[in-house]
Design an enzyme around this catalytic site. Structure first.
Site, PDB file in Angstrom:
ATOM      1  N   LYS A 195       0.835  -1.200   0.000  1.00 52.69           N
ATOM      2  CA  LYS A 195       0.000   0.000   0.000  1.00 52.69           C
ATOM      3  C   LYS A 195       0.872   1.253   0.000  1.00 52.69           C
ATOM      4  O   LYS A 195       2.092   1.183   0.169  1.00 52.69           O
ATOM      5  CB  LYS A 195      -0.907   0.006   1.233  1.00 52.69           C
ATOM      6  CG  LYS A 195      -0.152   0.083   2.554  1.00 52.69           C
ATOM      7  CD  LYS A 195      -1.084   0.087   3.738  1.00 52.69           C
ATOM      8  CE  LYS A 195      -0.307   0.208   5.046  1.00 52.69           C
ATOM      9  NZ  LYS A 195      -1.173   0.307   6.212  1.00 52.69           N
ATOM     10  N   MET A 215      11.886  24.658   2.444  1.00 50.74           N
ATOM     11  CA  MET A 215      11.082  23.856   1.531  1.00 50.74           C
ATOM     12  C   MET A 215      11.952  23.095   0.528  1.00 50.74           C
ATOM     13  O   MET A 215      11.686  21.936   0.212  1.00 50.74           O
ATOM     14  CB  MET A 215      10.073  24.734   0.791  1.00 50.74           C
ATOM     15  CG  MET A 215       9.182  23.956  -0.165  1.00 50.74           C
ATOM     16  SD  MET A 215       7.923  24.971  -0.961  1.00 50.74           S
ATOM     17  CE  MET A 215       6.757  25.186   0.388  1.00 50.74           C
ATOM     18  N   TYR A 230      16.273  30.573   8.043  1.00 42.49           N
ATOM     19  CA  TYR A 230      15.158  31.315   8.632  1.00 42.49           C
ATOM     20  C   TYR A 230      15.244  31.404  10.160  1.00 42.49           C
ATOM     21  O   TYR A 230      15.653  30.458  10.834  1.00 42.49           O
ATOM     22  CB  TYR A 230      13.830  30.657   8.255  1.00 42.49           C
ATOM     23  CG  TYR A 230      13.455  30.815   6.798  1.00 42.49           C
ATOM     24  CD1 TYR A 230      13.166  32.074   6.259  1.00 42.49           C
ATOM     25  CD2 TYR A 230      13.374  29.711   5.965  1.00 42.49           C
ATOM     26  CE1 TYR A 230      12.818  32.208   4.929  1.00 42.49           C
ATOM     27  CE2 TYR A 230      13.022  29.838   4.631  1.00 42.49           C
ATOM     28  CZ  TYR A 230      12.748  31.093   4.111  1.00 42.49           C
ATOM     29  OH  TYR A 230      12.404  31.231   2.798  1.00 42.49           O
ATOM     30  N   ARG A 287     -10.334   0.429  15.940  1.00 45.86           N
ATOM     31  CA  ARG A 287     -10.366   1.269  14.750  1.00 45.86           C
ATOM     32  C   ARG A 287     -11.534   0.825  13.872  1.00 45.86           C
ATOM     33  O   ARG A 287     -12.641   1.316  13.992  1.00 45.86           O
ATOM     34  CB  ARG A 287      -9.018   1.164  14.017  1.00 45.86           C
ATOM     35  CG  ARG A 287      -8.754   2.239  13.009  1.00 45.86           C
ATOM     36  CD  ARG A 287      -7.314   2.198  12.508  1.00 45.86           C
ATOM     37  NE  ARG A 287      -6.922   0.911  11.967  1.00 45.86           N
ATOM     38  CZ  ARG A 287      -5.728   0.648  11.438  1.00 45.86           C
ATOM     39  NH1 ARG A 287      -4.809   1.601  11.415  1.00 45.86           N
ATOM     40  NH2 ARG A 287      -5.451  -0.546  10.961  1.00 45.86           N
TER      41      ARG A 287
END
Length: 843
Positions: A505, A782, A734, A604
């Site tokens: 998956k 990013m 940053y 679940r």
């Protein structure tokens, strides 16, 4: 360099064997090993000074003595040697001395040896045969391409007392070379793969090639010797008719002792075939594509059977065989914006191997467009023009869509292909790889299959490398061989009675579900599992139309039409989806498999234990739906502090199964164990297990990977894009979360959190550059990450950077990164962006 753990040769014997003259003599001693490289020499070894066009080992004899050599064999006295001392033996020809010593050393080991020669396929046959025979005995075989006048002697020096068989590849390019090799090898068996137009520059004609290859059988005149020959090769048949020893043959077209029929290709994976052998027939699979590898497999089978291997060992050895690097390496890559498959066969080239590569390209590509990038074939002498024209004919005959040739001789390939009807607009000739790279970038389209093939000196491997992994240097390298290995480890652990449902998956946990499915099915997976119907449909459209696929996640009722149309089993826990499946299956006139999902403690999805029996009664009222399996999910199997809870889940699951079976319901597939269950809870295996993360070599607990020998399949790499030196007190990235304390060299990497490199590694992660750790400094952005390389002064722009994986015996694991990010490695590997090129290989 080879250390000898067994029988020894004395320094006195060295002088006698080589016919050398003593220039200096020290004490008598045993030779502990042989070395031709002073840099790698160990104390007690004999240094043999070889020389060639680009080097002269005589210049390093003094260095060898300083490193503790027991003696040196030289052919001249170096100008740097002012005083002779120690054991110094001078010979006329150091290569001849090396061969004489190897022959004498070989005689100390009375074991059987098989030699393999031929124009093509020698290395592949050698590797196939070694893989088969190693299942039965200790084998020494020729490493890499150590098959010539120097390589073969060095191989023989690797003999140890525990070796029981020698498998030697024997290559020649000049007259009289085979006589020398055969004399020192001490062969009892010998095999010729085929004889074609190779090394004609020095051998002159194909008839000379045949007569020189035939010298491998020198001395084969008793019933104790055996010749193994290709029955389809006219020159091999002629050789066989002249031999007086027993002969065994293999082939496809002529009557042979070992023959293949009913060949069924598996595309890029390999091929199935019926093996006919004296007294029987059986179905075989060879894990290598192309008709030429059927021949190679037959040669290996013929040799292995002659050496006493049983057919089960032969079958397993061929199924588990892996092609060497640069022999049909297959990479799925992103070039510009196009996804292509690259076949890297740049190891070398001859007419026969070129034909084989074109055949493999056509088989792998199916209906996809094919591009052949073909370079010069060297060492063909007067036959060169004819040989290249023959390949032009092969290109046209194989229906290659686009031809790009490189080099003076390869121009004949292009010309002949056009003469035979290939469109001139589809044929390009380039003078060098730079021109070829520019042209390829303009021609490649989505889904193309590219073959790179040419002689090694043309460096087509460097051209291929420009396209493997695409333009961006950031890539996820996936070793399909590691996934194969991991499946076999799981299979061995759970045993033959337990089926394997491979969980592919989420794009095969970020590895590409198609590639992973291909590998796991080939290595024995019985079932595939996905999370949603569209993942299963993707696999069906990719060609996985026979293997069962289970959708494990909850599926909306309106998607039942997809499940039935594409033959996907569904995990169920509600009447709504069952009713929809019954309706769609009745319309199609099929019976739809389902697996009961039981909640034993995950909380679940799934049926609660007291709901199961009534739900089964409802299902049994549906005529077009049947219960193929029952499953549960262990919530805490990876937490060894919660073992009691896991055992409670298993006990509850067993109670439910017992109740259903007491009512007469027989359910073939019962499964609870995912990766942690496979490792820690054998009682959870039932009739099938569901490995997920284990397939990819990632284990739920630290230390387990080494204990069970799982191999990580993926490594995440990039390159240094920029380096600059900044003064002390400079903020980096940053928010100024990192400020340099002193003058520093900061490298910028073209990878960021959009690529899936977790931002939480900012200021605490590390990467590997030139085998050294470099800390991440400042915020990961990013598209960029900054690292401090002040302590790695040799770091340069373009250097490879390992984000996770290995480099120079250093490693960064996903487990390490997951710990730093406070998450699990499932998340990290699954979040690697589609922008990152996937490159597939088998290392």
């Amino acid at each position: 360099m080879t250390m000898i753990p067994g029988p020894r040769i004395t320094i006195e014997q060295v002088a006698a064997i080589t016919g050398g003259r003593w220039l200096s003599r020290a004490e008598q001693c045993n030779v502990a090993g042989f070395s031709t490289d002073s840099r790698l020499l160990r104390p007690g070894e004999l240094f043999i000074a070889l020389h060639g066009k680009q080097f002269d080992g005589n210049d390093y004899a003094v260095e060898a003595q300083s490193r503790g050599a027991c003696g040196v064999v030289i052919s001249r006295i170096s100008e740097g040697w002012t005083t002779l001392s120690g054991n110094v033996i001078r010979v006329d020809d150091s290569v001849a001395a090396l061969q004489a010593l190897a022959g004498a050393y070989r005689q100390l080991f009375p074991i059987k040896a098989l030699g393999i020669t031929g124009s093509t396929g020698k290395t592949i046959v050698k590797d196939m045969l070694t893989g088969i025979m190693a299942r039965r005995c200790s084998v020494l075989s020729t490493p890499l391409s150590f098959h010539g006048q120097i390589g073969l002697p060095l191989t023989l020096f690797g003999l140890r007392p525990d070796h029981e068989l020698l498998v030697l590849e024997m290559g020649i390019s000049r007259p009289a070379e085979m006589v020398k090799l055969a004399r020192i090898a001490g062969l009892q068996c010998a095999l010729i793969t085929n004889i074609s137009e190779t090394h004609l520059e020095h051998l002159g004609s194909i008839e000379t090639v045949a007569s020189e290859k035939m010298r491998i059988f020198d001395g084969f005149n008793t019933g104790e010797h055996l010749a193994l020959l290709n029955a389809d090769d006219i020159l091999c048949r002629r050789i066989g008719s002249e031999l007086s020893c027993p002969r065994v043959t293999f082939g496809l077209e002529q009557e042979a002792d070992f023959r293949a029929s009913r060949i069924e290709t598996a595309g890029s994976k390999g091929a199935w075939f019926d093996l006919h052998y004296p007294g029987g027939k059986m179905r075989m699979y060879v894990n290598a594509p192309g008709k030429h590898n059927i021949y190679n497999a037959l040669a290996a089978i013929c040799a292995a059977h002659s050496l006493g291997a049983d057919f089960e060992s032969i079958r397993t050895g061929l199924e588990q065989f892996h092609l060497p690097q640069m022999r049909l390496e297959i990479h799925t890559s992103s070039v510009l914006e196009e996804n292509v498959t690259i076949i890297n066969d740049t190891y070398n080239a001859s007419p026969a191997s070129m034909r084989g590569a074109l055949d493999a390209l056509r088989q792998m590509a199916g209906r996809q467009r094919t591009i052949a990038i073909l370079g010069d074939m060297l060492e063909l002498g007067n036959f060169s023009v004819t040989a290249h024209e023959m390949i032009g004919q092969e290109v046209q005959g194989h229906g290659i869509d686009l031809l790009l040739t490189i080099g003076k001789q390869a121009a004949h390939i292009a010309r002949r292909a056009i003469e035979l009807g290939m469109s001139p607009e589809a044929v390009f000739h380039c003078q060098d790889t730079v021109e070829a790279a520019e042209l390829l970038h303009s021609q490649i389209k989505e889904g193309d299959f590219l073959l790179f093939k040419g002689s090694r000196l043309l460096q087509l491997d460097l051209l291929a490398a420009q396209f493997i992994g695409g333009i961006r240097p950031t890539k996820l390298i996936i070793d399909l061989g590691a996934i194969s290995h991991n499946v076999r480890i799981i299979k061995e652990r759970v045993g033959p009675a337990v089926k394997i449902m491979a969980v592919v998956k989420s794009g095969g946990y970020g590895h590409d579900s198609r590639k992973v499915a291909d590998v796991v099915v080939k290595n024995g997976a019985d079932y595939l599992a996905v999370a949603v119907p569209d993942e299963g449909i993707f696999l069906r459209k990719a060609g996985f139309d026979r293997i069962p696929i289970l959708v494990m996640g909850p599926t909306l009722e309106q998607e039942a039409i997809k499940l039935v149309k594409y033959g996907l089993a569904q995990a169920v826990d509600s009447p709504g989806i069952v009713t929809s499946l019954e309706h769609e299956a009745r319309k199609k006139g099929v019976r739809q498999p389902i697996h009961l999902k039981v909640d034993t403690g995950m909380g679940r999805i799934g049926l609660l234990p007291d709901e199961v029996e009534a739900f089964v009664d409802f299902i049994q009222s549906c005529k077009n739906v049947f219960i193929e399996g029952i499953m549960t999910h262990l919530s805490s199997a990876d937490d060894r502090n919660a073992d009691d809870f896991t055992r409670q889940q298993l006990a509850l699951f067993n109670v439910i199964i017992d109740r259903l079976e007491a009512k007469g319901l027989k359910i073939p597939l019962k499964h609870a164990a995912a990766s942690s269950g496979i490792l820690f809870f054998p009682e959870s295996w039932f009739t099938m297990v569901r490995p997920g993360i284990l397939l990819y070599g990632l284990c739920p607990q630290d230390g387990i990977q080494t204990q069970f020998d799982f191999k990580p399949a993926a490594s995440f790499v990039t390159k240094i894009a920029h380096i600059k030196t900044v003064p002390a007190h400079t903020p980096i990235s940053y928010n100024r979360t990192f400020v340099t304390e002193h003058e520093s060299r900061i490298a910028t990497l073209p990878v960021g959190y959009y690529d899936g490199y977790n931002r939480l590694l900012s200021n605490k992660g590390r990467v590997l550059i030139r085998g050294h750790s470099a800390p991440i400094v400042g915020r990961i952005t990013m598209d960029m990450t900054m690292v401090d390389v002040t302590h790695i002064p040799e770091a340069r722009t373009g250097d490879e950077v390992v984000l996770f994986g290995s480099q120079h015996n250093q490693e960064i694991t996903l487990a390490e990164l997951a710990h730093q990010c406070g998450t699990i490695h499932y998340e990290l590997i699954g979040n690697i962006s589609a922008r990152v090129s996937r490159v597939y290989c088998e290392e």
